[in-house]
Design a protein around this motif. Structure first.
Motif: not given
Length: 235
Positions: A26-36
């Motif tokens: 239901g939310e926008a995908p997170l961009p490529a990379g490392l997310h904390l």
């Protein structure tokens, strides 16, 4: 946005039962990379999104660290494979020096894991047939224990040098991959994997068991072999 859980789901945490399930994000995908990933309830965990994932349903591997370790230290075990195989790699952080069952029972770490899975499922369409729970050392023991309890969620369990697995509720029949070094002095193979594997096989689990000439580590070739059934890794 944080996932919310019913009182019944929260009660299930005491038995190691997870409630989060993949569905339509239901939310926008997170961009490529490392997310904390952190909030006021949970320790800082990490999600690695490889480049080039596209719009198709994605595999997900949850990777659990060993005692006194962290997401940053365990991510390299499977990060290269995540990039090559284009799967999401989630690395939770235990609340204490290791996972809650080491201290006597399920509870706070299951809650963290359930909330993290809920957040991933909010942002990504995850392939329900390709979700794996993996871990190294104490994280492998936790992966075996939680994965067998939640076998209807995890199609595959990847245990790198596990020490034990807790008895309890079982569901589904996830495939199991176990690797262990013959010279492991931290969790000696004779009293760990060489006991665990026959127990799993006797209970009808399909086990891919790999011993190697080494210590308490994860050889890259075995990391690749562990995730191969979930993704197609280029040569």
């Amino acid at each position: 946005m944080s996932a919310t859980f019913s009182a019944q789901a929260q009660l299930g945490w005491q038995a190691g039962v997870l409630s989060a399930r993949p569905g339509k994000s239901g939310e926008a995908p997170l961009p490529a990379g490392l997310h904390l990933l952190t909030d006021d309830r949970d320790p800082e965990s990490a999600l690695y999104v490889p480049p080039g994932t596209g719009s198709a349903a994605l595999p997900l591997v949850v990777l659990l660290h060993g005692a006194t370790s962290s997401p940053e230290r365990v991510l390299p075990v499977l990060r290269e494979q995540a990039e090559r195989g284009r799967f999401l790699l989630l690395a939770p952080k235990s609340r204490d020096y290791s996972w809650d069952i080491i201290g006597g029972g399920f509870g706070p770490d299951i809650a963290v894991l359930d909330r993290l899975l809920g957040r991933v499922f909010e942002h990504f369409t995850v392939d329900p047939a390709r979700i794996a729970l993996a871990g190294f050392s104490d994280g492998a023991s936790y992966a075996l224990s939680v994965g067998l309890i939640n076998g209807e969620l995890f199609s595959r369990i990847l245990a790198f040098s596990p020490g034990f697995m807790v008895p309890g509720r079982r569901s589904g029949k996830p495939a199991v991959f176990i690797s262990h070094g013959q010279a492991d002095t931290v969790l000696p193979i004779q009293r760990c994997s060489r006991r665990i594997v026959p127990q799993l096989q006797a209970n009808g689990y399909q086990v891919d068991y790999r011993e190697f000439a080494g210590g308490h580590t994860v050889p890259p070739e075995l990391a690749s072999a562990a995730v191969q059934p979930l993704v197609e890794l280029p040569g």
